[in-house]
Design a protein around this motif. Structure first.
Motif, PDB file in Angstrom:
ATOM      1  N   MET A   1      28.346  62.316  50.580  1.00 20.28           N
ATOM      2  CA  MET A   1      27.893  63.701  50.517  1.00 20.28           C
ATOM      3  C   MET A   1      28.012  64.351  51.889  1.00 20.28           C
ATOM      4  SD  MET A   1      24.229  65.190  49.217  1.00 20.28           S
ATOM      5  CE  MET A   1      23.898  66.948  49.241  1.00 20.28           C
ATOM      6  N   PHE A   2      28.602  65.564  51.942  1.00 21.18           N
ATOM      7  CA  PHE A   2      28.812  66.237  53.204  1.00 21.18           C
ATOM      8  C   PHE A   2      27.563  67.001  53.630  1.00 21.18           C
ATOM      9  CE2 PHE A   2      33.179  65.472  52.138  1.00 21.18           C
ATOM     10  CZ  PHE A   2      33.793  65.339  53.371  1.00 21.18           C
ATOM     11  N   GLU A   3      27.304  66.980  54.932  1.00 17.59           N
ATOM     12  CA  GLU A   3      26.248  67.795  55.509  1.00 17.59           C
ATOM     13  C   GLU A   3      26.877  68.671  56.587  1.00 17.59           C
ATOM     14  OE1 GLU A   3      22.975  65.553  56.892  1.00 17.59           O
ATOM     15  OE2 GLU A   3      22.525  64.653  54.933  1.00 17.59           O
ATOM     16  N   PHE A   4      26.828  69.983  56.377  1.00 16.35           N
ATOM     17  CA  PHE A   4      27.435  70.901  57.317  1.00 16.35           C
ATOM     18  C   PHE A   4      26.380  71.426  58.282  1.00 16.35           C
ATOM     19  CE2 PHE A   4      30.008  71.129  53.471  1.00 16.35           C
ATOM     20  CZ  PHE A   4      31.287  70.969  53.989  1.00 16.35           C
ATOM     21  N   GLY A   5      26.750  71.483  59.571  1.00 14.45           N
ATOM     22  CA  GLY A   5      25.872  72.091  60.549  1.00 14.45           C
ATOM     23  C   GLY A   5      25.839  73.602  60.360  1.00 14.45           C
ATOM     24  N   ILE A   6      24.891  74.249  61.040  1.00  6.90           N
ATOM     25  CA  ILE A   6      24.736  75.698  60.905  1.00  6.90           C
ATOM     26  C   ILE A   6      26.013  76.428  61.302  1.00  6.90           C
ATOM     27  CG2 ILE A   6      23.701  77.617  62.176  1.00  6.90           C
ATOM     28  CD1 ILE A   6      22.156  76.946  59.778  1.00  6.90           C
ATOM     29  N   GLU A   7      26.638  76.026  62.411  1.00  3.10           N
ATOM     30  CA  GLU A   7      27.839  76.711  62.885  1.00  3.10           C
ATOM     31  C   GLU A   7      28.973  76.580  61.875  1.00  3.10           C
ATOM     32  OE1 GLU A   7      28.915  75.423  66.759  1.00  3.10           O
ATOM     33  OE2 GLU A   7      27.115  76.248  67.716  1.00  3.10           O
ATOM     34  N   ALA A   8      29.182  75.355  61.353  1.00  2.00           N
ATOM     35  CA  ALA A   8      30.240  75.135  60.370  1.00  2.00           C
ATOM     36  C   ALA A   8      29.974  75.935  59.100  1.00  2.00           C
ATOM     37  CB  ALA A   8      30.355  73.647  60.048  1.00  2.00           C
ATOM     38  N   LEU A   9      28.719  75.989  58.683  1.00  2.00           N
ATOM     39  CA  LEU A   9      28.364  76.731  57.479  1.00  2.00           C
ATOM     40  C   LEU A   9      28.629  78.219  57.654  1.00  2.00           C
ATOM     41  CD1 LEU A   9      27.139  76.784  54.651  1.00  2.00           C
ATOM     42  CD2 LEU A   9      24.868  76.942  55.716  1.00  2.00           C
ATOM     43  N   LEU A  10      28.261  78.767  58.808  1.00  2.00           N
ATOM     44  CA  LEU A  10      28.492  80.189  59.070  1.00  2.00           C
ATOM     45  C   LEU A  10      29.977  80.510  59.091  1.00  2.00           C
ATOM     46  CD1 LEU A  10      25.797  80.940  61.805  1.00  2.00           C
ATOM     47  CD2 LEU A  10      25.777  81.622  59.384  1.00  2.00           C
ATOM     48  N   ILE A  11      30.775  79.613  59.652  1.00  2.00           N
ATOM     49  CA  ILE A  11      32.227  79.818  59.683  1.00  2.00           C
ATOM     50  C   ILE A  11      32.794  79.809  58.267  1.00  2.00           C
ATOM     51  CG2 ILE A  11      34.421  78.752  60.345  1.00  2.00           C
ATOM     52  CD1 ILE A  11      33.039  77.855  62.942  1.00  2.00           C
ATOM     53  N   LEU A  12      32.336  78.877  57.445  1.00  2.00           N
ATOM     54  CA  LEU A  12      32.818  78.806  56.065  1.00  2.00           C
ATOM     55  C   LEU A  12      32.415  80.039  55.263  1.00  2.00           C
ATOM     56  CD1 LEU A  12      32.164  75.040  55.258  1.00  2.00           C
ATOM     57  CD2 LEU A  12      34.381  76.156  55.573  1.00  2.00           C
ATOM     58  N   LEU A  13      31.209  80.524  55.477  1.00  2.00           N
ATOM     59  CA  LEU A  13      30.761  81.727  54.770  1.00  2.00           C
ATOM     60  C   LEU A  13      31.562  82.946  55.209  1.00  2.00           C
ATOM     61  CD1 LEU A  13      26.879  81.208  54.780  1.00  2.00           C
ATOM     62  CD2 LEU A  13      28.498  80.804  52.909  1.00  2.00           C
ATOM     63  N   ALA A  14      31.814  83.052  56.514  1.00  2.00           N
ATOM     64  CA  ALA A  14      32.621  84.163  57.025  1.00  2.00           C
ATOM     65  C   ALA A  14      34.047  84.078  56.481  1.00  2.00           C
ATOM     66  CB  ALA A  14      32.636  84.145  58.555  1.00  2.00           C
ATOM     67  N   ALA A  15      34.580  82.850  56.402  1.00  2.00           N
ATOM     68  CA  ALA A  15      35.920  82.656  55.843  1.00  2.00           C
ATOM     69  C   ALA A  15      35.959  83.101  54.381  1.00  2.00           C
ATOM     70  CB  ALA A  15      36.337  81.191  55.967  1.00  2.00           C
ATOM     71  N   GLY A  16      34.884  82.801  53.638  1.00  2.00           N
ATOM     72  CA  GLY A  16      34.811  83.215  52.246  1.00  2.00           C
ATOM     73  C   GLY A  16      34.841  84.721  52.094  1.00  2.00           C
ATOM     74  N   PHE A  17      34.076  85.423  52.933  1.00  2.00           N
ATOM     75  CA  PHE A  17      34.038  86.890  52.857  1.00  2.00           C
ATOM     76  C   PHE A  17      35.402  87.490  53.187  1.00  2.00           C
ATOM     77  CE2 PHE A  17      33.637  91.046  54.831  1.00  2.00           C
ATOM     78  CZ  PHE A  17      32.887  91.742  53.891  1.00  2.00           C
ATOM     79  N   PHE A  18      35.989  87.062  54.305  1.00  2.00           N
ATOM     80  CA  PHE A  18      37.278  87.620  54.722  1.00  2.00           C
ATOM     81  C   PHE A  18      38.375  87.283  53.725  1.00  2.00           C
ATOM     82  CE2 PHE A  18      41.050  87.542  57.698  1.00  2.00           C
ATOM     83  CZ  PHE A  18      41.138  88.925  57.803  1.00  2.00           C
ATOM     84  N   ALA A  19      38.337  86.061  53.184  1.00  2.00           N
ATOM     85  CA  ALA A  19      39.325  85.656  52.187  1.00  2.00           C
ATOM     86  C   ALA A  19      39.203  86.510  50.929  1.00  2.00           C
ATOM     87  CB  ALA A  19      39.161  84.183  51.841  1.00  2.00           C
ATOM     88  N   GLY A  20      37.979  86.785  50.492  1.00  2.00           N
ATOM     89  CA  GLY A  20      37.780  87.630  49.322  1.00  2.00           C
ATOM     90  C   GLY A  20      38.328  89.018  49.538  1.00  2.00           C
ATOM     91  N   PHE A  21      38.125  89.566  50.744  1.00  2.00           N
ATOM     92  CA  PHE A  21      38.625  90.900  51.077  1.00  2.00           C
ATOM     93  C   PHE A  21      40.147  90.938  51.042  1.00  2.00           C
ATOM     94  CE2 PHE A  21      40.206  93.788  54.379  1.00  2.00           C
ATOM     95  CZ  PHE A  21      39.706  94.998  53.915  1.00  2.00           C
ATOM     96  N   VAL A  22      40.781  90.004  51.748  1.00  2.00           N
ATOM     97  CA  VAL A  22      42.242  89.972  51.829  1.00  2.00           C
ATOM     98  C   VAL A  22      42.851  89.659  50.470  1.00  2.00           C
ATOM     99  CG1 VAL A  22      44.208  88.735  52.812  1.00  2.00           C
ATOM    100  CG2 VAL A  22      42.272  89.353  54.270  1.00  2.00           C
TER     101      VAL A  22
END
Length: 252
Positions: free
Chosen positions: A1-22
């Motif tokens: 099971m993966f455990e993501f740190g806060i920084e990695a999680l924020l990057i993934l969430l930001a990637a999700g938003f930008f990917a959805g937009f593009v």
């Protein structure tokens, strides 16, 4: 099971938003989210499976936005959507058995061709043109071919749907974008169903990124409908070229 740190999680969430937009405008959202997942340490096949979860939210939101605005008639598009989903399911199930190296080699060439096609078009691409394939022929050839690719590999599927709708279906660029998102959603659902059987998607992170995809896709679809080809064409050209360069880098 993966455990993501806060920084990695924020990057993934930001990637999700930008990917959805593009992705809502020109496709290519997987170019953003898939590398982000792999950089976070998710193994390739599991990253593909997780990417289908969050991508499903973005493409579904964009498809709903376009349908709500009258650019897609869902009742008329149920068969293409069904075929895209089934073909993607088959592609995902075959990912462990079919050789994909040759596909990876020709993909950059095809994507550069797509970029040139839209960059060199003299008309703004807003209006429908004469179709080269009948709706029935298009539904039973182009749709399942791209759907199968989406399940098998994924990157660039939105661009391939777009070029098929414009070059073969005769659609204007905004109408093509709207229909692409519906088929993207269907092939994401089918691909996810297949990957569930052969991999273990990370549901928590996939759903969290999916919520960000919803926000990004709503904004992207709104801007695409407001700006039309003036926004879609250049972004489609840029995403196709960047994706081609990314794939070439991976091969070399």
């Amino acid at each position: 099971m993966f455990e993501f740190g806060i920084e990695a999680l924020l990057i993934l969430l930001a990637a999700g938003f930008f990917a959805g937009f593009v992705d809502a405008i020109a496709g290519g959202g997987g170019l953003i989210t898939l590398p982000a997942l792999m950089i976070a340490g998710v193994p390739p096949v599991q990253a593909l499976a997780t990417n289908k979860i969050q991508g499903m939210f973005g493409s579904g939101t964009a498809a709903y936005s376009y349908a709500k605005s009258g650019l897609v008639n869902l009742k008329e598009q149920w068969l293409p959507a069904l075929l895209a989903g089934l073909a993607s399911l088959a592609g995902a199930l075959l990912v462990s058995f079919l050789p994909t190296d040759w596909i990876r080699l020709i993909l950059p060439v095809l994507l550069i061709g797509i970029a040139l096609f839209f960059a060199l078009r003299k008309d703004p691409g807003e209006l429908d043109r004469a179709a080269r394939l009948s709706p029935l022929a298009f539904t039973w050839t182009a749709v399942p071919l791209v759907g199968a690719y989406d399940g098998l590999l994924g990157p660039g599927a939105g661009s391939f749907y777009m070029i098929a709708f414009v070059a073969l279906g005769g659609y204007g660029i905004l109408k093509a974008t709207a229909h692409t998102k519906l088929l993207n959603f269907a092939s994401n659902v089918g691909g996810l169903a297949g990957f569930i059987l052969v991999a273990e998607p990370l549901w928590a992170i996939g759903l969290a990124m999916g919520l960000m995809q919803v926000a990004g896709a709503r904004l992207g679809a709104k801007m695409a409908m407001a700006k039309g080809a003036r926004l879609i064409r250049p972004l489609l050209v840029v995403t196709s070229v960047v994706l081609a360069m990314k794939l070439l880098w991976d091969v070399l």
